[in-house]
Structures are given as structure tokens and as C-alpha cells.
Design a protein around this motif. Structure first.
Motif, mmCIF file in Angstrom:
data_model
loop_
_atom_site.group_PDB
_atom_site.id
_atom_site.type_symbol
_atom_site.label_atom_id
_atom_site.label_comp_id
_atom_site.label_asym_id
_atom_site.label_seq_id
_atom_site.Cartn_x
_atom_site.Cartn_y
_atom_site.Cartn_z
ATOM 1 N N CYS A 195 0.807 -1.230 0.000
ATOM 2 C CA CYS A 195 0.000 0.000 0.000
ATOM 3 C C CYS A 195 0.839 1.279 0.000
ATOM 4 N N CYS A 196 0.211 2.347 -0.465
ATOM 5 C CA CYS A 196 0.750 3.707 -0.367
ATOM 6 C C CYS A 196 1.916 3.972 -1.316
ATOM 7 N N ARG A 197 2.274 2.957 -2.114
ATOM 8 C CA ARG A 197 3.363 3.088 -3.101
ATOM 9 C C ARG A 197 2.754 2.731 -4.457
ATOM 10 N N ASN A 218 -7.153 11.019 9.627
ATOM 11 C CA ASN A 218 -7.911 11.793 8.627
ATOM 12 C C ASN A 218 -7.731 11.233 7.229
ATOM 13 N N ARG A 219 -7.301 9.984 7.141
ATOM 14 C CA ARG A 219 -7.019 9.433 5.811
ATOM 15 C C ARG A 219 -8.315 9.298 5.007
ATOM 16 N N PRO A 220 -8.180 9.300 3.661
ATOM 17 C CA PRO A 220 -9.368 9.239 2.817
ATOM 18 C C PRO A 220 -10.188 7.965 3.041
ATOM 19 N N LEU A 221 -11.468 8.079 2.740
ATOM 20 C CA LEU A 221 -12.351 6.912 2.840
ATOM 21 C C LEU A 221 -11.796 5.744 2.020
ATOM 22 N N ASP A 222 -11.264 6.051 0.845
ATOM 23 C CA ASP A 222 -10.701 5.015 -0.024
ATOM 24 C C ASP A 222 -9.605 4.226 0.719
ATOM 25 N N CYS A 223 -8.782 4.937 1.497
ATOM 26 C CA CYS A 223 -7.706 4.283 2.262
ATOM 27 C C CYS A 223 -8.287 3.490 3.434
ATOM 28 N N MET A 224 -9.351 4.033 4.055
ATOM 29 C CA MET A 224 -9.980 3.306 5.176
ATOM 30 C C MET A 224 -10.573 1.996 4.689
ATOM 31 N N SER A 242 -3.887 5.240 -6.901
ATOM 32 C CA SER A 242 -3.693 6.226 -5.837
ATOM 33 C C SER A 242 -5.061 6.587 -5.261
ATOM 34 N N PRO A 243 -5.111 6.984 -3.997
ATOM 35 C CA PRO A 243 -6.414 7.150 -3.344
ATOM 36 C C PRO A 243 -7.343 8.102 -4.087
ATOM 37 N N LEU A 244 -8.602 7.697 -4.180
ATOM 38 C CA LEU A 244 -9.643 8.533 -4.782
ATOM 39 C C LEU A 244 -10.244 9.351 -3.642
ATOM 40 N N LYS A 259 4.394 4.324 8.002
ATOM 41 C CA LYS A 259 3.135 4.827 8.568
ATOM 42 C C LYS A 259 2.544 5.957 7.736
ATOM 43 N N CYS A 260 1.226 6.076 7.872
ATOM 44 C CA CYS A 260 0.494 7.167 7.217
ATOM 45 C C CYS A 260 0.525 8.388 8.137
ATOM 46 N N GLY A 261 0.938 9.521 7.599
ATOM 47 C CA GLY A 261 1.038 10.738 8.414
ATOM 48 C C GLY A 261 -0.304 11.384 8.716
ATOM 49 N N ILE A 262 -1.371 10.933 8.036
ATOM 50 C CA ILE A 262 -2.702 11.521 8.298
ATOM 51 C C ILE A 262 -3.687 10.407 8.658
ATOM 52 N N TYR A 263 -3.173 9.403 9.363
ATOM 53 C CA TYR A 263 -3.974 8.181 9.571
ATOM 54 C C TYR A 263 -5.403 8.468 10.047
ATOM 55 N N LEU A 274 5.412 7.643 -4.113
ATOM 56 C CA LEU A 274 4.771 7.481 -2.802
ATOM 57 C C LEU A 274 3.648 8.471 -2.624
ATOM 58 N N CYS A 275 2.656 8.055 -1.850
ATOM 59 C CA CYS A 275 1.664 9.015 -1.383
ATOM 60 C C CYS A 275 2.432 10.062 -0.564
ATOM 61 N N PRO A 276 2.105 11.346 -0.704
ATOM 62 C CA PRO A 276 2.855 12.370 0.031
ATOM 63 C C PRO A 276 2.644 12.286 1.539
ATOM 64 N N CYS A 277 1.669 11.502 1.971
ATOM 65 C CA CYS A 277 1.404 11.361 3.414
ATOM 66 C C CYS A 277 2.136 10.155 4.001
ATOM 67 N N PHE A 278 2.811 9.394 3.162
ATOM 68 C CA PHE A 278 3.418 8.144 3.615
ATOM 69 C C PHE A 278 4.859 8.356 4.049
ATOM 70 N N ASN A 279 5.202 7.758 5.189
ATOM 71 C CA ASN A 279 6.573 7.835 5.682
ATOM 72 C C ASN A 279 7.253 6.481 5.422
ATOM 73 N N LYS A 307 -6.401 14.752 -6.782
ATOM 74 C CA LYS A 307 -5.830 13.498 -6.284
ATOM 75 C C LYS A 307 -4.568 13.847 -5.496
ATOM 76 N N LEU A 308 -4.130 12.912 -4.681
ATOM 77 C CA LEU A 308 -2.918 13.180 -3.917
ATOM 78 C C LEU A 308 -1.727 13.302 -4.872
ATOM 79 N N ARG A 309 -0.869 14.256 -4.592
ATOM 80 C CA ARG A 309 0.282 14.546 -5.450
ATOM 81 C C ARG A 309 1.384 13.549 -5.103
#
Ligand code: SF4
Ligand code: SF4
Length: 159
Positions: free
Chosen positions: A18-20, A77-83, A29-31, A71-75, A61-66, A50-52
Motif C-alpha cells: 500500500c501507499c506506493r 484523517n485518511r481518505p475513505l478510499d484508504c480506510m 492512488s487514493p480517490l 506509517k500514514c502521516g494523516i492516519y 509514494l503518497c505524500p502522506c506516507f513515511n 488526487k494526492l500529489r
């Protein structure tokens, strides 16, 4: 909005799927819904809403991914698609289906198990709430046009 997760977090933290993404404009990439867009810093979203994605070694990488701690940096508040993922909304013959992605190794193993069936039932109930149906109607872009590796499970009627 809280959504029970099917895949245990320790499994995801040890997985590199995920996230890559393989392309800068990957369909995977997340909708984002309008609600997601309000919660995510504007500079992380591109002109297509869409996420840049950012280049990293030979992937994006998703710009929120470390990538250091996976880990997700906005876990929270992550998008519904990611949930939802590895479950997702996909369309076929103008109908919307709860589906899942066979690229998730955990789901490959668990598909068809009693806990998998229970979780599908839980997700169908979750997505059937009025609030969710309205969100999906307002944001048809979150229903992916995926075909490859996607298993269609159950129709989600929005009426
Ligand atoms: S592919 Fe599945 S196990 Fe791997 S990080 Fe994604 S949800 Fe978790
Ligand atoms: S928002 Fe978080 S969970 Fe979603 S792709 Fe980005 S890092 Fe992964």
C-alpha cells in the motif's frame, strides 16, 4: 467516521504494497471525496483532486506516507478510499460493487473465511447508511473503474 479494519495493523506495517505506486498518475492512488479534500493540506493535492504522488527510488509514494516507519502521516484523517482498502468500490455494468483487491496478500489468504464474510456484511451495512450513500452519490469519482485483480463481492444500491 470510524471504520473497523479487517487487516491487523501489524500485518500492514510489515507489508510493502500500500501507499506506493508504479506511476505518478496511478489509478490506484487514493480517490478523494469532497470531505477528504477538506481535511488534507492543499499542497498535497494536485489539479485533478488526487494526492500529489512523489518520486521515491523506483516508485511513487503518497505524500502522506513515511517510508522509514511505513506509517500514514494523516492516519486519523485518511481518505475513505484508504480506510476501505483492501476493499474498494468498483463499477461494472453501471452498478456499484463492494469489491476487494487481490493484490493484498492478507485478503488473498483470508477470502472466503468466516471472518472475511462477517467483515463483508459489516461493510455492506456501513456503506448502506444514509450518510455514506449521500457521500458516494456526491462523489462518483470514488467508484473505481478497476477490473484487473479486483474481485466483485456485492452490489451497493444507492437508492
Ligand atoms: S496490501 Fe493489504 S496487508 Fe499490505 S499494506 Fe495494504 S492492506 Fe495491508
Ligand atoms: S493517505 Fe495514508 S493510507 Fe492513504 S495512501 Fe496515503 S499514506 Fe497511505
Amino acid at each position: 467516521m470510524e471504520l473497523k479494519q479487517f487487516v491487523p495493523s501489524e500485518v500492514c506495517l510489515a507489508c510493502d504494497v500500500c501507499c506506493r505506486f508504479s506511476e505518478a498518475d496511478s489509478v490506484w492512488s487514493p480517490l478523494l471525496t469532497d470531505t477528504d479534500i477538506c481535511k488534507i493540506p492543499k499542497q498535497l493535492i494536485n489539479k485533478n483532486n488526487k494526492l500529489r504522488l512523489v518520486p521515491y527510488n523506483d516508485v511513487y509514494l503518497c505524500p502522506c506516507f513515511n517510508p522509514v516507519n511505513n506509517k500514514c502521516g494523516i492516519y486519523n484523517n485518511r481518505p475513505l478510499d484508504c480506510m476501505l482498502y483492501p476493499f474498494l468500490l468498483a463499477k461494472r455494468n453501471n452498478k456499484i460493487f463492494l469489491s476487494f483487491d487481490l493484490k493484498c496478500p492478507f485478503l488473498q489468504k483470508k477470502q472466503g473465511s468466516p471472518e472475511f464474510k462477517d467483515h463483508v456484511k459489516y461493510l455492506v451495512e456501513f456503506l448502506g447508511q444514509d450518510e455514506l450513500k449521500e457521500l458516494i452519490k456526491r462523489n462518483p469519482q470514488i467508484i473505481g473503474d478497476y477490473q484487473e485483480d479486483v474481485v466483485f463481492l456485492q452490489e451497493i444500491a444507492l437508492k
